[in-house]
Write a protein that holds these residues in place. Structure first.
Motif, PDB file in Angstrom:
ATOM      1  N   UNK A  75       0.816  -1.214   0.000  1.00  0.00           N
ATOM      2  CA  UNK A  75       0.000   0.000   0.000  1.00  0.00           C
ATOM      3  C   UNK A  75       0.849   1.263   0.000  1.00  0.00           C
ATOM      4  N   UNK A  76       2.139   1.118   0.353  1.00  0.00           N
ATOM      5  CA  UNK A  76       3.051   2.263   0.371  1.00  0.00           C
ATOM      6  C   UNK A  76       3.628   2.440  -1.027  1.00  0.00           C
ATOM      7  N   UNK A  77       3.261   3.526  -1.682  1.00  0.00           N
ATOM      8  CA  UNK A  77       3.706   3.779  -3.049  1.00  0.00           C
ATOM      9  C   UNK A  77       4.942   4.670  -3.103  1.00  0.00           C
ATOM     10  N   UNK A  78       5.178   5.438  -2.040  1.00  0.00           N
ATOM     11  CA  UNK A  78       6.333   6.340  -2.019  1.00  0.00           C
ATOM     12  C   UNK A  78       6.825   6.472  -0.596  1.00  0.00           C
ATOM     13  N   UNK A  79       8.135   6.648  -0.451  1.00  0.00           N
ATOM     14  CA  UNK A  79       8.764   6.890   0.848  1.00  0.00           C
ATOM     15  C   UNK A  79       9.580   8.163   0.717  1.00  0.00           C
ATOM     16  N   UNK A  80       9.322   9.119   1.603  1.00  0.00           N
ATOM     17  CA  UNK A  80      10.021  10.397   1.546  1.00  0.00           C
ATOM     18  C   UNK A  80      10.534  10.746   2.935  1.00  0.00           C
ATOM     19  N   UNK A  81      11.817  11.027   3.081  1.00  0.00           N
ATOM     20  CA  UNK A  81      12.381  11.379   4.381  1.00  0.00           C
ATOM     21  C   UNK A  81      12.123  12.848   4.686  1.00  0.00           C
ATOM     22  N   UNK A  82      12.249  13.247   5.951  1.00  0.00           N
ATOM     23  CA  UNK A  82      12.122  14.683   6.235  1.00  0.00           C
ATOM     24  C   UNK A  82      13.204  15.489   5.537  1.00  0.00           C
ATOM     25  N   UNK A  83      14.424  14.975   5.528  1.00  0.00           N
ATOM     26  CA  UNK A  83      15.545  15.603   4.837  1.00  0.00           C
ATOM     27  C   UNK A  83      16.726  14.656   4.837  1.00  0.00           C
ATOM     28  N   UNK A  84      17.908  15.149   4.490  1.00  0.00           N
ATOM     29  CA  UNK A  84      19.084  14.297   4.426  1.00  0.00           C
ATOM     30  C   UNK A  84      19.765  14.153   5.768  1.00  0.00           C
ATOM     31  N   UNK A  85      21.054  14.471   5.814  1.00  0.00           N
ATOM     32  CA  UNK A  85      21.808  14.304   7.046  1.00  0.00           C
ATOM     33  C   UNK A  85      23.254  13.957   6.754  1.00  0.00           C
ATOM     34  N   UNK A  86      23.769  12.988   7.491  1.00  0.00           N
ATOM     35  CA  UNK A  86      25.196  12.685   7.402  1.00  0.00           C
ATOM     36  C   UNK A  86      25.533  11.212   7.179  1.00  0.00           C
ATOM     37  N   UNK A  87      24.754  10.279   7.719  1.00  0.00           N
ATOM     38  CA  UNK A  87      25.248   8.901   7.801  1.00  0.00           C
ATOM     39  C   UNK A  87      24.272   7.853   7.277  1.00  0.00           C
ATOM     40  N   UNK A  88      23.505   8.178   6.239  1.00  0.00           N
ATOM     41  CA  UNK A  88      22.644   7.150   5.652  1.00  0.00           C
ATOM     42  C   UNK A  88      23.460   6.000   5.083  1.00  0.00           C
ATOM     43  N   UNK A  89      24.727   6.230   4.813  1.00  0.00           N
ATOM     44  CA  UNK A  89      25.585   5.178   4.269  1.00  0.00           C
ATOM     45  C   UNK A  89      25.662   3.966   5.205  1.00  0.00           C
ATOM     46  N   UNK A  90      25.421   4.173   6.505  1.00  0.00           N
ATOM     47  CA  UNK A  90      25.542   3.040   7.424  1.00  0.00           C
ATOM     48  C   UNK A  90      24.389   2.045   7.297  1.00  0.00           C
ATOM     49  N   UNK A  91      23.403   2.344   6.446  1.00  0.00           N
ATOM     50  CA  UNK A  91      22.312   1.401   6.225  1.00  0.00           C
ATOM     51  C   UNK A  91      22.627   0.384   5.138  1.00  0.00           C
ATOM     52  N   UNK A  92      23.631   0.657   4.316  1.00  0.00           N
ATOM     53  CA  UNK A  92      23.810  -0.153   3.113  1.00  0.00           C
ATOM     54  C   UNK A  92      24.081  -1.616   3.424  1.00  0.00           C
TER      55      UNK A  92
END
Length: 337
Positions: A75-92
């Motif tokens: 049911x979720x067609x889009x995901x949008x974050x509030x904004x960026x930041x510094x360390x999203x790379x740690x999710x990979x």
């Protein structure tokens, strides 16, 4: 390329922060944008990973789990974050890429630090993603000539956009003082410039992102733009890059690194976003770009409306695009096919 299903009223938009969260002082701005989406008929799932007591919104395992839960939900067609930041790379290395490859694609929307996810979702999974605005910017009225991100993910296109020839100079709006601001202040003028003069009319598949982020991925399995571009060599690649805040020396080194990694080997053009990043007395931002990329066979376009200067021209990474610049024209037409 795999394109997510179009986003329509009644669909759910997921809100989670894979990078930085939102503190109490700025929560009214987030709430205003959530209301904006709901008033236009979208359901909104506001996740739990939104805190700001650390540089990221929550521990990486929780951020990865919440993002994955939204990606799994049909049911979720889009995901949008509030904004960026510094360390999203740690999710990979926290995401199960084998599982993600079995899922139907979902629109992932954002820019800046979110390029840590946008790029590999395209190059590794083959999903189209949207490099545009974040949730906190969603309620802004779109200038004439540009499209809102919700419009760009509403169907197959073609989607035609042109630069409004105006941009913001100086600091952004104070969301604490005015959490409901919806009018962009575009007090500067200027158009896109083809280095060396003349114009261009090229096609290719869009790929790129924020220089400070994507340059960190180039030597990893999550930033294999050369391999992805080789798969689409018959169509070529329109590579777009933009600088958030790095000094010109860091920019030059990062762009040299991308060039040496083969990022521009299949490029039919390279779009460089207008940047608020400072010059140095010894090297300007423009000179940094020319030092690294001035010798490419592909034409360079400076001052594009992408990245960290308002307004934003949303680009679908992976889409087939025609770019026309020259004679006062700066246009991009995207086909989601």
């Amino acid at each position: 390329m795999r394109y997510p299903a179009p986003l329509r009223p009644g669909d759910t938009v997921g809100v989670t922060a894979p990078s930085s969260g939102v503190g109490d002082a700025l929560r009214p701005r987030l709430d205003h944008n959530v209301r904006w989406l709901r008033e236009r008929g979208y359901e909104v799932w506001v996740g739990d990973c939104l805190g700001d007591d650390r540089v990221v919104s929550a521990p990486k395992d929780k951020r990865a789990a919440e993002l994955t839960a939204m990606l799994r939900d049909p049911s979720v067609r889009a995901i949008v974050p509030p904004w960026g930041g510094e360390l999203a790379i740690d999710l990979l290395d926290q995401l199960d890429w084998d599982e993600l490859a079995t899922l139907e694609p979902t629109w992932l929307v954002g820019y800046s630090d979110l390029c840590s996810l946008l790029l590999p979702f395209t190059t590794r999974l083959g999903w189209a993603t949207l490099h545009g605005t974040n949730l906190m910017d969603t309620a802004y009225r779109t200038p004439e000539g540009l499209l809102h991100w919700t419009d760009l993910v509403s169907g197959p296109g073609p989607f035609h956009q042109r630069s409004p020839g105006r941009h913001r100079v100086g600091t952004w709006d104070d969301y604490r003082a005015d959490p409901g601001v919806e009018d962009l202040t575009l007090d500067g003028t200027g158009t896109w410039e083809v280095v060396g003069g003349g114009g261009l009319d090229v096609t290719g598949r869009l790929v790129g992102g924020c220089v400070e982020i994507v340059s960190m991925l180039a030597a990893t399995p999550y930033g294999d733009v050369p391999g992805w571009a080789a798969d689409h060599a018959a169509e070529g690649a329109v590579v777009f890059v933009e600088v958030a805040e790095a000094d010109p020396f860091t920019v030059a080194r990062s762009l040299h690194s991308l060039r040496l990694a083969g990022w521009f080997d299949e490029a039919t053009a390279v779009l460089i976003g207008r940047t608020p990043a400072p010059d140095d007395d010894r090297l300007s931002q423009r000179e940094a770009v020319l030092d690294a990329l001035g010798g490419l066979d592909a034409p360079l376009v400076l001052g594009a409306d992408i990245g960290h200067t308002q307004p934003w021209m949303p680009l679908v990474t992976g889409a087939l695009a025609r770019v026309v610049v020259g004679g006062g024209t700066a246009e991009v037409t995207q086909h989601l096919e």
